[in-house]
Design a protein around this motif. Structure first.
Motif, PDB file in Angstrom:
ATOM      1  N   ALA A 163       4.355  16.227 -29.766  1.00 34.13           N
ATOM      2  CA  ALA A 163       3.150  15.331 -30.552  1.00 34.13           C
ATOM      3  C   ALA A 163       2.266  14.695 -29.401  1.00 34.13           C
ATOM      4  CB  ALA A 163       3.876  14.196 -31.012  1.00 34.13           C
ATOM      5  N   PRO A 164       1.062  14.929 -29.642  1.00 37.22           N
ATOM      6  CA  PRO A 164      -0.094  14.397 -28.565  1.00 37.22           C
ATOM      7  C   PRO A 164      -0.134  12.891 -28.673  1.00 37.22           C
ATOM      8  CG  PRO A 164      -1.095  15.027 -30.686  1.00 37.22           C
ATOM      9  CD  PRO A 164       0.307  15.360 -31.058  1.00 37.22           C
ATOM     10  N   PRO A 165      -0.386  12.180 -27.749  1.00 33.69           N
ATOM     11  CA  PRO A 165      -0.385  10.794 -27.438  1.00 33.69           C
ATOM     12  C   PRO A 165      -1.203   9.988 -28.329  1.00 33.69           C
ATOM     13  CG  PRO A 165      -1.474  11.500 -25.568  1.00 33.69           C
ATOM     14  CD  PRO A 165      -0.765  12.629 -26.391  1.00 33.69           C
ATOM     15  N   ARG A 166      -2.332  10.764 -28.645  1.00 29.14           N
ATOM     16  CA  ARG A 166      -3.586   9.977 -29.588  1.00 29.14           C
ATOM     17  C   ARG A 166      -3.934  10.855 -30.733  1.00 29.14           C
ATOM     18  NH1 ARG A 166      -6.707   6.127 -27.169  1.00 29.14           N
ATOM     19  NH2 ARG A 166      -5.515   4.692 -25.829  1.00 29.14           N
ATOM     20  N   VAL A 167      -4.252  10.085 -31.899  1.00 30.82           N
ATOM     21  CA  VAL A 167      -4.847  10.790 -33.134  1.00 30.82           C
ATOM     22  C   VAL A 167      -6.327  10.004 -33.390  1.00 30.82           C
ATOM     23  CG1 VAL A 167      -4.584  10.926 -35.668  1.00 30.82           C
ATOM     24  CG2 VAL A 167      -2.520  10.928 -34.046  1.00 30.82           C
ATOM     25  N   LEU A 168      -7.236  11.040 -33.308  1.00 33.75           N
ATOM     26  CA  LEU A 168      -8.530  10.358 -33.709  1.00 33.75           C
ATOM     27  C   LEU A 168      -9.011  10.751 -35.212  1.00 33.75           C
ATOM     28  CD1 LEU A 168     -11.311   9.290 -32.692  1.00 33.75           C
ATOM     29  CD2 LEU A 168     -11.839  11.613 -31.892  1.00 33.75           C
ATOM     30  N   ILE A 169      -9.190   9.918 -35.655  1.00 35.97           N
ATOM     31  CA  ILE A 169      -9.349   9.714 -37.289  1.00 35.97           C
ATOM     32  C   ILE A 169     -10.625   9.610 -37.736  1.00 35.97           C
ATOM     33  CG2 ILE A 169      -8.441   8.778 -39.388  1.00 35.97           C
ATOM     34  CD1 ILE A 169      -6.243   7.499 -37.621  1.00 35.97           C
ATOM     35  N   VAL A 170     -11.253  10.648 -38.512  1.00 31.18           N
ATOM     36  CA  VAL A 170     -12.473  10.609 -39.182  1.00 31.18           C
ATOM     37  C   VAL A 170     -12.278   9.748 -40.612  1.00 31.18           C
ATOM     38  CG1 VAL A 170     -14.474  11.592 -39.855  1.00 31.18           C
ATOM     39  CG2 VAL A 170     -13.476  12.433 -37.926  1.00 31.18           C
ATOM     40  N   ARG A 171     -12.893   8.614 -40.642  1.00 31.15           N
ATOM     41  CA  ARG A 171     -12.427   7.986 -42.125  1.00 31.15           C
ATOM     42  C   ARG A 171     -13.686   8.281 -43.061  1.00 31.15           C
ATOM     43  NH1 ARG A 171      -8.590   2.913 -41.603  1.00 31.15           N
ATOM     44  NH2 ARG A 171      -8.530   3.411 -44.091  1.00 31.15           N
ATOM     45  N   ARG A 172     -13.319   8.781 -44.114  1.00 35.53           N
ATOM     46  CA  ARG A 172     -14.367   9.272 -45.090  1.00 35.53           C
ATOM     47  C   ARG A 172     -14.196   8.300 -46.132  1.00 35.53           C
ATOM     48  NH1 ARG A 172     -13.064  15.182 -47.499  1.00 35.53           N
ATOM     49  NH2 ARG A 172     -15.141  15.322 -47.581  1.00 35.53           N
ATOM     50  N   GLY A 173     -13.487   7.129 -46.118  1.00 34.33           N
ATOM     51  CA  GLY A 173     -13.380   6.356 -47.207  1.00 34.33           C
ATOM     52  C   GLY A 173     -12.746   6.822 -48.373  1.00 34.33           C
TER      53      GLY A 173
ATOM     54  N   VAL B 298      -1.367   3.829 -36.927  1.00 36.89           N
ATOM     55  CA  VAL B 298      -0.153   3.426 -35.831  1.00 36.89           C
ATOM     56  C   VAL B 298      -0.796   2.661 -34.815  1.00 36.89           C
ATOM     57  CG1 VAL B 298       1.509   4.388 -34.265  1.00 36.89           C
ATOM     58  CG2 VAL B 298       1.160   5.413 -36.590  1.00 36.89           C
ATOM     59  N   PRO B 299      -0.667   1.422 -34.395  1.00 34.18           N
ATOM     60  CA  PRO B 299      -1.511   0.796 -33.233  1.00 34.18           C
ATOM     61  C   PRO B 299      -1.228   1.567 -31.880  1.00 34.18           C
ATOM     62  CG  PRO B 299      -0.407  -0.783 -34.662  1.00 34.18           C
ATOM     63  CD  PRO B 299       0.128   0.630 -35.131  1.00 34.18           C
ATOM     64  N   GLY B 300      -2.226   1.665 -31.136  1.00 34.31           N
ATOM     65  CA  GLY B 300      -2.047   2.135 -29.760  1.00 34.31           C
ATOM     66  C   GLY B 300      -2.070   3.768 -29.877  1.00 34.31           C
ATOM     67  N   ARG B 301      -1.956   4.310 -30.901  1.00 27.31           N
ATOM     68  CA  ARG B 301      -1.953   5.744 -31.022  1.00 27.31           C
ATOM     69  C   ARG B 301      -3.069   6.180 -31.770  1.00 27.31           C
ATOM     70  NH1 ARG B 301       1.826   9.060 -35.039  1.00 27.31           N
ATOM     71  NH2 ARG B 301       0.261   8.574 -36.218  1.00 27.31           N
ATOM     72  N   ASP B 302      -3.363   5.364 -33.095  1.00 24.78           N
ATOM     73  CA  ASP B 302      -4.437   6.033 -33.882  1.00 24.78           C
ATOM     74  C   ASP B 302      -5.806   5.535 -33.464  1.00 24.78           C
ATOM     75  OD1 ASP B 302      -2.351   7.447 -34.880  1.00 24.78           O
ATOM     76  OD2 ASP B 302      -2.421   6.197 -36.743  1.00 24.78           O
ATOM     77  N   VAL B 303      -6.896   6.168 -33.343  1.00 21.28           N
ATOM     78  CA  VAL B 303      -8.162   5.656 -32.889  1.00 21.28           C
ATOM     79  C   VAL B 303      -9.090   5.930 -34.098  1.00 21.28           C
ATOM     80  CG1 VAL B 303     -10.121   5.734 -31.307  1.00 21.28           C
ATOM     81  CG2 VAL B 303      -7.538   6.173 -30.654  1.00 21.28           C
ATOM     82  N   ASP B 304      -9.813   5.046 -34.479  1.00 24.99           N
ATOM     83  CA  ASP B 304     -10.882   5.380 -35.518  1.00 24.99           C
ATOM     84  C   ASP B 304     -12.263   5.975 -35.084  1.00 24.99           C
ATOM     85  OD1 ASP B 304     -12.745   4.927 -37.843  1.00 24.99           O
ATOM     86  OD2 ASP B 304     -12.043   3.101 -38.399  1.00 24.99           O
ATOM     87  N   TYR B 305     -12.648   6.978 -35.446  1.00 24.11           N
ATOM     88  CA  TYR B 305     -13.793   7.726 -34.814  1.00 24.11           C
ATOM     89  C   TYR B 305     -15.131   6.806 -34.974  1.00 24.11           C
ATOM     90  CZ  TYR B 305     -17.489  10.793 -33.671  1.00 24.11           C
ATOM     91  OH  TYR B 305     -18.743  11.336 -33.054  1.00 24.11           O
TER      92      TYR B 305
END
Ligand code: ATP
Ligand code: MG
Length: 635
Positions: free
Chosen positions: A188-198, A206-213
């Protein structure tokens, strides 16, 4: 130039031919050597040249066509259409690339992209290319387990996803699938970048792992990220095959060879000049999507339409409406997609102004005669079957309307494209087959530019899977083919789709084709099942068109009669089932081995690429109830 001369030259004088084609793209350093074929079955094209896919797709066009549309992302699911110019695409991709850099992504790192068919998926791919990172797009419809397998193979530094996709008006949250896949995956990669479409307001992070684009996008709105020049043979991306025949293979693509092959294909095969528009109904998760939703059209300075939605949503006229609105010249779809439309009223083909549309290309599966006729007659357009594999990256067999259009022979994808030296050989002896005789389709190495360079981190599997079938070094397509006296190729199905009835070898494709000539039949799949007397007999599974109200037993009997009429008594089906749907992979290919396993009560192997597990459940029940025609009973 005529096709024969150009093709001859591409195989007889590959260095001269491809050396000229290399000028179709921009090189930061020109290639020192066109072909290094010293270690077959590996080969290297444009050795020493440095280039970049993102530069060729975007930056190179900024002077000539900054305000031309590059991508039109249409979603009939959300009702949103985004028209993005080359200038805007440049902006978005630089911002995306800067965001990736902030997350530590650099040259050679793998990035798994798990997204619906939306503009951000394209930005993400191009941003990776800009940085020399290796993207591996996983089709957004795959389940968590499929995603986990691919993550473990690619070992990514980052995963990029959207909050959700939509299908037929239903929101499909992606993030829970990602979370499940990351729990299952060992790499599993350390980071997840998320494109939020609403689309999924309740999404967990997940704090520290998930990033909001959105945060990074705002921060890097004005970023300028220089492209990283890559040696032509360095990997650009990984893409896993559909898994129709077994465990998916991580096809590895290069940079320079791929760019040159795509550039050449845009004008000669797809007949598209800069400024013209293509509607490709594929998905960025597939090989066709990589090459003709993203890289090919952009390298060619064209406008590419990206479509999120069903072929029938909001109505079965949507693709034709897009052709009218954007003046589409070339359309690229699949037989599966067209068969969905064929179940609907043919009047939809007549509702829109298709005067700009010249060519409809179809690939991915055998194009059956009834589907071909329905589409070409209904639209009055030239329908061009073309054959390729994830491995080839671009059509290996096709007609070339941009160069010299030969007459279409329905059922044939035509002739080898540039650099493909093909043969049809005997599976046992390796001898070349005479015209009209069926054999295995093989390619003589070196594989042309654009084809896979290896299987990711598994040179041995590359060697064994593709080149290990014959005494001499030949790439086996694992598809049956025949070449006719005029040199046209016909694909007769996969080499594992042959059944042996009382000593006669029958291709399931031939039986399917004969069943499909019945007007009531929408789709059909044939598999061989063991028979004490004959060795094997064909089992037929078919769906009927909407509006057909006949008794399924009558339809089934008509199918049996038709097969016997066209192929003789030896092909008589042992049983015929009329079912609600056929089992297909997410890429729309029939998963015949799952039917066979159900019929025989054997292990179906990997079913995780199935589109709709319910289809298989319905078939299981149908088998338990007994066939609509034929004597053979359930196991
Ligand atoms: P796997 O290799 O993992 O089993 P797959 O072969 O289904 O999966 P793809 O690379 O997506 O994965 O599909 C390529 C195959 O699709 C070809 O080998 C061929 O069987 C079929 N195909 C593609 N285009 C055509 C066409 N025009 N006519 C007939 N068959 C086609
Ligand atoms: Mg394959």
């Amino acid at each position: 130039m005529d096709y024969e001369t150009a093709w001859r030259r591409s195989v007889d004088e590959p260095e001269a031919f491809w050396g000229e084609q290399a000028r179709l793209i921009h090189w930061d350093t020109p290639p020192q050597r066109i072909l290094d074929d010293s270690e077959p079955p590996f080969r290297r094209w444009f050795v020493g040249g440095t280039t970049n896919l993102c530069h060729n797709a975007i930056d190179r066009h900024l002077d000539a066509r900054p305000d031309q549309l590059a991508i039109v992302a249409v979603s009939t699911e959300t009702g949103i259409t985004r028209e993005i110019t080359y200038r805007e695409l440049h902006r978005e991709v630089n911002t995306f690339a800067a965001s990736l850099q902030e997350l530590g992504v650099g040259k050679g790192d793998r990035v798994v992209i798990y997204m619906p068919n939306i503009a951000e998926a394209v930005f993400a791919m191009l941003a990776c290319a800009r940085l020399g990172a290796i993207h591996s797009v996983v089709f957004g419809g795959f389940a968590a387990h499929n995603l986990a397998l691919r993550i473990d193979d690619a070992e990514p530094a980052l995963l990029i996803c959207a909050d959700a996709g939509m299908r037929g008006g239903k929101v499909i949250p992606y993030k829970p699938l990602v979370d499940a896949a990351l729990r299952e995956a060992k790499a599993a990669p350390p980071r997840v970048l998320i494109v939020r479409r609403g689309l999924d307001p309740d999404m967990d992070t997940v704090p520290g792992r998930d990033v909001d684009y959105a945060t990074l996008r705002a921060k890097h709105a004005d970023a300028h990220v220089p492209v990283i020049w890559l040696e032509s043979n360095e990997p650009s991306y990984l893409l896993y095959t559909s898994g129709t025949t077994g465990r998916p293979k991580g096809v590895q693509r290069d940079v320079g060879g791929y760019a040159v092959a795509l550039a050449l294909s845009m004008t000669t095969i797809f007949d598209l000049q800069p400024g013209q528009t293509i509607l490709c109904t594929s998905d960025v998760g597939w090989a066709v999507g990589h090459s003709y939703n993203v890289y090919g059209p952009l390298i060619g300075g064209c406008t590419a339409i990206l479509y999120e939605g069903l072929p029938t949503g909001p109505d079965p006229g949507i693709w034709w409406r897009l052709c009218e609105t954007y003046g589409v010249r070339t359309m690229f779809s699949s037989p599966t997609g067209i068969r969905v439309l064929k179940k609907q009223d043919a009047e939809w083909l007549k509702k829109y102004d298709l005067s700009a549309l010249k060519w409809i290309f179809l690939a991915g599966e055998p194009l059956d005669q009834p589907t071909y006729a329905w589409l070409s007659e209904g639209t009055g357009k030239t329908v061009i079957d073309n054959y390729w594999q994830t491995e080839t990256g671009w059509p290996a067999l096709s007609l070339m309307p941009g160069l010299d259009l030969k007459p279409v022979k329905p059922g044939s994808p035509g002739f080898p494209t540039f650099g493909y030296r093909m043969r049809v050989i005997d599976e046992a002896t390796g001898e070349e087959k005479a015209p009209g005789e069926k054999g295995v389709l093989v390619i003589e190495p070196p594989l042309p530019p654009g084809c896979l360079t290896t299987i990711w981190r598994d040179d041995e599997r590359y060697r064994r899977s593709y080149f290990g079938h014959f005494k001499t070094l030949l790439y086996s397509s694992l598809d049956w083919a025949v070449r006719d006296a005029d040199g046209y190729y016909f694909i007769l199905g996969r080499t594992d789709d042959v059944i042996n009835v009382a000593g006669h070898r029958l291709g399931t494709r031939e039986i399917e084709e004969s069943v499909a000539t019945l007007g009531a039949v929408a789709e059909v799949a044939v598999v061989g099942v063991t028979d004490e007397l004959k060795g094997q007999v064909p089992a037929v599974f078919a769906t009927v068109k909407q509006g057909v109200t006949d008794d399924p037993r009558d339809v089934a009997q008509a199918m049996e009669r038709r097969v016997v009429e066209l192929l003789g008594g030896v092909a008589r089906p042992g049983c015929v089932y009329v079912v609600p749907a056929l089992p297909k992979t997410r890429s729309g290919k029939l998963l015949r081995r799952s039917l066979q396993a159900l019929m025989q009560g054997t292990d179906p192997g990997d079913l995780s690429t199935l589109d709709d597990p319910n289809a298989l459940e319905d078939i299981r029940r149908a088998i338990a109830r007994g066939p609509h025609c034929g004597a053979r009973q359930a196991p």
